[in-house]
Design a protein around this motif. Structure first.
Motif, PDB file in Angstrom:
ATOM      1  N   VAL A   1       0.842  -1.208   0.000  1.00  0.00           N
ATOM      2  CA  VAL A   1       0.000   0.000   0.000  1.00  0.00           C
ATOM      3  C   VAL A   1       0.875   1.255   0.000  1.00  0.00           C
ATOM      4  O   VAL A   1       0.634   2.207  -0.747  1.00  0.00           O
ATOM      5  CB  VAL A   1      -0.948   0.011   1.226  1.00  0.00           C
ATOM      6  CG1 VAL A   1      -1.672   1.346   1.356  1.00  0.00           C
ATOM      7  CG2 VAL A   1      -1.960  -1.109   1.116  1.00  0.00           C
ATOM      8  N   ILE A   2       1.914   1.236   0.847  1.00  0.00           N
ATOM      9  CA  ILE A   2       2.792   2.399   0.959  1.00  0.00           C
ATOM     10  C   ILE A   2       3.488   2.688  -0.371  1.00  0.00           C
ATOM     11  O   ILE A   2       3.572   3.829  -0.812  1.00  0.00           O
ATOM     12  CB  ILE A   2       3.841   2.151   2.085  1.00  0.00           C
ATOM     13  CG1 ILE A   2       3.164   2.194   3.450  1.00  0.00           C
ATOM     14  CG2 ILE A   2       4.965   3.158   2.031  1.00  0.00           C
ATOM     15  CD1 ILE A   2       2.636   3.551   3.843  1.00  0.00           C
ATOM     16  N   SER A   3       3.954   1.632  -1.026  1.00  0.00           N
ATOM     17  CA  SER A   3       4.624   1.811  -2.316  1.00  0.00           C
ATOM     18  C   SER A   3       3.645   2.329  -3.365  1.00  0.00           C
ATOM     19  O   SER A   3       3.947   3.243  -4.135  1.00  0.00           O
ATOM     20  CB  SER A   3       5.236   0.490  -2.778  1.00  0.00           C
ATOM     21  OG  SER A   3       5.597   0.564  -4.139  1.00  0.00           O
ATOM     22  N   LEU A   4       2.454   1.775  -3.374  1.00  0.00           N
ATOM     23  CA  LEU A   4       1.431   2.164  -4.342  1.00  0.00           C
ATOM     24  C   LEU A   4       1.041   3.629  -4.163  1.00  0.00           C
ATOM     25  O   LEU A   4       0.677   4.307  -5.116  1.00  0.00           O
ATOM     26  CB  LEU A   4       0.199   1.283  -4.101  1.00  0.00           C
ATOM     27  CG  LEU A   4      -0.674   0.920  -5.285  1.00  0.00           C
ATOM     28  CD1 LEU A   4       0.135   0.239  -6.368  1.00  0.00           C
ATOM     29  CD2 LEU A   4      -1.805   0.006  -4.833  1.00  0.00           C
ATOM     30  N   ASP A   5       1.117   4.124  -2.932  1.00  0.00           N
ATOM     31  CA  ASP A   5       0.682   5.482  -2.616  1.00  0.00           C
ATOM     32  C   ASP A   5       1.727   6.546  -2.872  1.00  0.00           C
ATOM     33  O   ASP A   5       1.402   7.720  -2.924  1.00  0.00           O
ATOM     34  CB  ASP A   5       0.299   5.569  -1.120  1.00  0.00           C
ATOM     35  CG  ASP A   5      -1.099   5.072  -0.883  1.00  0.00           C
ATOM     36  OD1 ASP A   5      -1.725   4.648  -1.864  1.00  0.00           O
ATOM     37  OD2 ASP A   5      -1.551   5.096   0.269  1.00  0.00           O
ATOM     38  N   ASP A   6       2.979   6.125  -2.962  1.00  0.00           N
ATOM     39  CA  ASP A   6       4.020   7.150  -2.943  1.00  0.00           C
ATOM     40  C   ASP A   6       3.954   8.044  -4.166  1.00  0.00           C
ATOM     41  O   ASP A   6       3.836   7.578  -5.295  1.00  0.00           O
ATOM     42  CB  ASP A   6       5.398   6.518  -2.869  1.00  0.00           C
ATOM     43  CG  ASP A   6       6.458   7.590  -2.876  1.00  0.00           C
ATOM     44  OD1 ASP A   6       6.612   8.258  -1.845  1.00  0.00           O
ATOM     45  OD2 ASP A   6       7.098   7.795  -3.924  1.00  0.00           O
ATOM     46  N   VAL A   7       4.078   9.340  -3.933  1.00  0.00           N
ATOM     47  CA  VAL A   7       4.122  10.261  -5.062  1.00  0.00           C
ATOM     48  C   VAL A   7       5.378  11.118  -5.043  1.00  0.00           C
ATOM     49  O   VAL A   7       6.039  11.271  -6.061  1.00  0.00           O
ATOM     50  CB  VAL A   7       2.826  11.127  -5.146  1.00  0.00           C
ATOM     51  CG1 VAL A   7       2.517  11.833  -3.874  1.00  0.00           C
ATOM     52  CG2 VAL A   7       2.904  12.117  -6.282  1.00  0.00           C
ATOM     53  N   VAL A   8       5.788  11.609  -3.874  1.00  0.00           N
ATOM     54  CA  VAL A   8       6.889  12.570  -3.833  1.00  0.00           C
ATOM     55  C   VAL A   8       8.211  11.940  -4.266  1.00  0.00           C
ATOM     56  O   VAL A   8       8.879  12.431  -5.190  1.00  0.00           O
ATOM     57  CB  VAL A   8       7.015  13.196  -2.424  1.00  0.00           C
ATOM     58  CG1 VAL A   8       8.179  14.169  -2.378  1.00  0.00           C
ATOM     59  CG2 VAL A   8       5.742  13.915  -2.045  1.00  0.00           C
ATOM     60  N   ILE A   9       8.594  10.833  -3.616  1.00  0.00           N
ATOM     61  CA  ILE A   9       9.879  10.219  -3.942  1.00  0.00           C
ATOM     62  C   ILE A   9       9.881   9.732  -5.396  1.00  0.00           C
ATOM     63  O   ILE A   9      10.845   9.960  -6.138  1.00  0.00           O
ATOM     64  CB  ILE A   9      10.205   9.090  -2.935  1.00  0.00           C
ATOM     65  CG1 ILE A   9      10.549   9.729  -1.578  1.00  0.00           C
ATOM     66  CG2 ILE A   9      11.347   8.225  -3.428  1.00  0.00           C
ATOM     67  CD1 ILE A   9      10.742   8.771  -0.438  1.00  0.00           C
ATOM     68  N   THR A  10       8.781   9.124  -5.831  1.00  0.00           N
ATOM     69  CA  THR A  10       8.699   8.650  -7.215  1.00  0.00           C
ATOM     70  C   THR A  10       8.857   9.798  -8.204  1.00  0.00           C
ATOM     71  O   THR A  10       9.575   9.687  -9.204  1.00  0.00           O
ATOM     72  CB  THR A  10       7.346   7.945  -7.452  1.00  0.00           C
ATOM     73  OG1 THR A  10       7.137   7.008  -6.412  1.00  0.00           O
ATOM     74  CG2 THR A  10       7.330   7.235  -8.784  1.00  0.00           C
ATOM     75  N   GLU A  11       8.183  10.919  -7.908  1.00  0.00           N
ATOM     76  CA  GLU A  11       8.237  12.087  -8.788  1.00  0.00           C
ATOM     77  C   GLU A  11       9.678  12.561  -9.008  1.00  0.00           C
ATOM     78  O   GLU A  11      10.047  12.973 -10.102  1.00  0.00           O
ATOM     79  CB  GLU A  11       7.387  13.213  -8.159  1.00  0.00           C
ATOM     80  CG  GLU A  11       7.391  14.529  -8.890  1.00  0.00           C
ATOM     81  CD  GLU A  11       6.458  14.563 -10.092  1.00  0.00           C
ATOM     82  OE1 GLU A  11       5.771  13.551 -10.334  1.00  0.00           O
ATOM     83  OE2 GLU A  11       6.459  15.576 -10.803  1.00  0.00           O
ATOM     84  N   PHE A  12      10.504  12.478  -7.959  1.00  0.00           N
ATOM     85  CA  PHE A  12      11.884  12.960  -8.058  1.00  0.00           C
ATOM     86  C   PHE A  12      12.831  11.913  -8.637  1.00  0.00           C
ATOM     87  O   PHE A  12      13.822  12.256  -9.262  1.00  0.00           O
ATOM     88  CB  PHE A  12      12.389  13.415  -6.679  1.00  0.00           C
ATOM     89  CG  PHE A  12      11.870  14.758  -6.279  1.00  0.00           C
ATOM     90  CD1 PHE A  12      10.559  14.904  -5.852  1.00  0.00           C
ATOM     91  CD2 PHE A  12      12.671  15.888  -6.334  1.00  0.00           C
ATOM     92  CE1 PHE A  12      10.057  16.142  -5.492  1.00  0.00           C
ATOM     93  CE2 PHE A  12      12.184  17.136  -5.976  1.00  0.00           C
ATOM     94  CZ  PHE A  12      10.873  17.258  -5.555  1.00  0.00           C
ATOM     95  N   VAL A  13      12.550  10.640  -8.391  1.00  0.00           N
ATOM     96  CA  VAL A  13      13.499   9.593  -8.780  1.00  0.00           C
ATOM     97  C   VAL A  13      13.261   9.129 -10.213  1.00  0.00           C
ATOM     98  O   VAL A  13      14.192   8.769 -10.922  1.00  0.00           O
ATOM     99  CB  VAL A  13      13.410   8.397  -7.785  1.00  0.00           C
ATOM    100  CG1 VAL A  13      14.133   7.192  -8.309  1.00  0.00           C
ATOM    101  CG2 VAL A  13      13.971   8.816  -6.426  1.00  0.00           C
ATOM    102  N   LYS A  14      12.021   9.159 -10.678  1.00  0.00           N
ATOM    103  CA  LYS A  14      11.690   8.564 -11.978  1.00  0.00           C
ATOM    104  C   LYS A  14      12.445   9.239 -13.126  1.00  0.00           C
ATOM    105  O   LYS A  14      12.695  10.446 -13.093  1.00  0.00           O
ATOM    106  CB  LYS A  14      10.186   8.631 -12.215  1.00  0.00           C
ATOM    107  CG  LYS A  14       9.659  10.014 -12.565  1.00  0.00           C
ATOM    108  CD  LYS A  14       8.156   9.991 -12.707  1.00  0.00           C
ATOM    109  CE  LYS A  14       7.563  11.381 -12.781  1.00  0.00           C
ATOM    110  NZ  LYS A  14       7.743  12.077 -14.037  1.00  0.00           N
ATOM    111  N   SER A  15      12.762   8.439 -14.133  1.00  0.00           N
ATOM    112  CA  SER A  15      13.303   9.007 -15.363  1.00  0.00           C
ATOM    113  C   SER A  15      12.116   9.299 -16.277  1.00  0.00           C
ATOM    114  O   SER A  15      10.981   8.949 -15.963  1.00  0.00           O
ATOM    115  CB  SER A  15      14.240   8.007 -16.044  1.00  0.00           C
ATOM    116  OG  SER A  15      15.272   7.653 -15.160  1.00  0.00           O
ATOM    117  N   ALA A  16      12.390   9.914 -17.431  1.00  0.00           N
ATOM    118  CA  ALA A  16      11.304  10.245 -18.358  1.00  0.00           C
ATOM    119  C   ALA A  16      10.549   8.971 -18.735  1.00  0.00           C
ATOM    120  O   ALA A  16      11.150   7.928 -18.948  1.00  0.00           O
ATOM    121  CB  ALA A  16      11.881  10.910 -19.597  1.00  0.00           C
ATOM    122  N   GLY A  17       9.225   9.086 -18.808  1.00  0.00           N
ATOM    123  CA  GLY A  17       8.410   7.951 -19.233  1.00  0.00           C
ATOM    124  C   GLY A  17       8.256   6.875 -18.181  1.00  0.00           C
ATOM    125  O   GLY A  17       7.907   5.745 -18.502  1.00  0.00           O
TER     126      GLY A  17
END
Lengths: 267, 305
Positions: free
Chosen positions: A205-221
């Motif tokens: 659930v925690i992983s599915l919910d995350d937005v902030v860390i994902t937003e910064f770590v993700k590469s394009a696409g």
């Protein structure tokens, strides 16, 4: 006042405020759910019940990809986090205090104490350097980041379960000449299973919910559902976003209900 | 067992415990704690020309948080824009904490004083929003407070107002949003504390002719203090670093520290300043946590934990 018997635990106005708080908590969520079934193209007016936004979200290939990515990352991160958290829980419970135990606790709980935005920029800097050095821009960064912040959530229920477990069964197994591994495999692990399952679900659930860390770590696409939704928000709220939100909400409620049932079996 | 054999066994247990914890610690070192050290280092470097950094030691970024150099005459002045954002963040976070307490304490009290079966139900009701995605909850409150949202629609239909009340993209919207999303974080620790509270003490208080207010202030609040402190920290810390809620409800202008940090890594292209701001935020949070540990370990006359 005179009509009801005096109850020591009643404090005037408290029940009213509590009911107001519950209503305030649920009205926005229920509004969001209701609007996801809105038949109108505009979010401002009600155009009758319709599933069109669910259909639209389901047919949207970008949403499909984001959903698969979200689920994939959550699955990998929860399995990895639960595995290492189980080991750490075994190493830190039911033992005489040992040197460095506090340091391990602090390290494990660290993601809970540092503001998410700080962890996010830290990972941005760190992974940017690795991306330049290695050229690798795959999903492993997201999996690693998610695994790290899921660890405390997996660790806590597992540790709680271990602490409530009767040591005598394991001692009995050892008395019957079971090897350490066999004792673990046939005695400890089955007793610990509900805790592990609960930990894995929370991590998921925690992983599915995350937005902030994902937003910064993700590469394009590499959008996940939450970062896709945040990106959509930049323009305007679409009823489609409401439909995705409602679907995610339903999944969370489902997992949490399972979590409650699992942890209740304890006694 | 001889003394040395005992020592040896203890050493072996310690080694085994560390070995079991090692994989988790490795993941955390790579995915959480380790990178924080890099942020600390970056906060003492010079910004690179495009983005990133140049490896040259300087305390400019730290000074830049508070001071700004005039681009025309080169004189130093207070960085008003930065201080405004800091002040707004602290003010909004403190107000959020107070508001969640004002609603959260009666709610937690209400849940804790229900009969056992009903209590499980109310507790489950508070847990669902707690675990619901923060982004979704922010969208949800947005549905209520935006110009064409539920609140304005209902008020206009009822004829209470002729024009929609515009609160979206203001500090008020951010405050409402944060209070909404963090309320469960306040209720749960308060509930845990009140649940342990011995209700017989209330009777004792009333027997001694204390009023309800006196009992609440002199008996209940001191005993449940650890829960109050825990709830306040749980709300204050994420509020101060909030990123999603101010971005969605505050628009581009009503930034908080979290959004300002992001800006330095995006358009601002000043990684050292962003790093220094992150470290300062972390420092404030650590001080808050320290106060929490102090307050939670003392002043629990009922044994605490």
């Amino acid at each position: 006042m005179a009509s009801r018997p005096f109850s020591v635990t009643d404090l005037p106005g408290f029940a009213t405020i509590a009911i107001v708080a519950f209503v305030a908590l649920y009205v926005p969520i229920l509004t969001l759910v209701a609007y996801s079934f809105n038949g109108a193209t505009s979010v401002a007016v009600w155009g009758g019940f319709s599933l069109q936004w669910y259909v639209a979200a389901w047919d949207n290939t970008v949403v499909q990809a984001a959903a698969m990515r979200s689920l994939g990352i959550a699955a990998c991160a929860s399995v990895l986090a639960t595995t290492v958290a189980t080991m750490a829980a075994l190493g830190t419970t039911r033992t005489a205090p040992f040197r460095g135990q506090t340091a391990i606790y602090v390290a494990i709980n660290q993601p809970l104490m540092v503001p998410e935005i700080v962890t996010a920029v830290a990972l941005l800097i760190f992974f940017a350097a690795i991306k330049v050095a290695t050229g690798y821009t795959g999903l492993a960064y997201l999996v690693l980041a998610h695994t790290a912040f899921c660890i405390p959530f997996a660790y806590l229920p597992i540790r709680a379960r271990l602490e409530g477990m009767d040591l005598s069964l394991e001692t009995a197994a050892a008395d019957l000449y079971a090897s350490r591994w066999r004792t673990f495999r046939h005695v400890t692990l089955p007793l610990l299973a509900p805790g592990i399952a609960a930990g894995a679900m929370l991590a998921f659930v925690i992983s599915l919910d995350d937005v902030v860390i994902t937003e910064f770590v993700k590469s394009a696409g590499q959008d996940t559902l939450p970062t896709y939704m945040l990106g959509q928000m930049r323009r305007a709220i679409t009823p489609e976003t409401n439909a995705i939100s409602t679907a995610l909400l339903a999944l969370t409620v489902l997992l949490l209900t399972a979590f409650f049932i699992l942890t209740r079996k304890r006694d | 067992m001889t003394r040395s054999a005992e020592d040896q066994q203890r050493a072996e247990t310690t080694r085994r415990n560390w070995a079991l914890s090692a994989p988790a610690l490795l993941v955390l070192a790579l995915g959480a704690s380790g990178p924080l050290l890099i942020v600390l280092v970056y906060s003492f470097l010079r910004p690179g020309s495009y983005s990133g950094v140049e490896w040259q030691f300087t305390t400019e970024a730290w000074q830049g948080i508070f001071l700004t150099r005039d681009i025309f005459d080169g004189t130093l002045g207070w960085a008003d824009a930065h201080l405004t954002i800091f002040w707004r963040s602290v003010k909004l976070s403190l107000t959020t904490t107070l508001l969640t307490f004002a609603f959260g304490f009666p709610t937690a009290w209400f849940i804790a004083t229900r009969p056992a079966k009903a209590r499980a139900f109310w507790l489950f009701l508070i847990t669902i929003p707690f675990w619901t995605n923060l982004l979704i909850r922010t969208f949800a409150i947005n549905e209520v407070i935006r110009n064409e949202g539920l609140m304005n629609t209902v008020l206009m239909k009822l004829g209470v107002i002729a024009e929609p009340i515009r609160i979206i993209y203001t500090d008020t919207a951010v405050l409402i949003g944060m209070t909404y999303v963090y309320l469960p974080l306040m209720v749960l620790p308060l509930f845990a504390a009140i649940d342990r509270f011995d209700m017989k003490l209330l009777e004792a208080g009333y027997d001694l002719y204390a009023s309800r207010w006196q009992v609440l202030r002199r008996v209940v609040l001191p005993i449940v203090k650890p829960g109050i402190v825990a709830g306040s920290i749980l709300v204050f810390v994420p509020s101060l670093g909030a990123y999603v809620t101010p971005r969605v409800l505050g628009g581009g202008k009503n930034m908080m520290i979290g959004n300002f940090i992001e800006l330095q890594f995006g358009q601002g292209r000043n990684w050292p300043l962003g790093s220094a701001l992150s470290m300062l935020l972390l420092l404030i949070v650590m001080v808050a946590l320290l106060i929490y540990v102090r307050a939670a370990t003392k002043g629990a006359p009922h044994g605490g934990h």
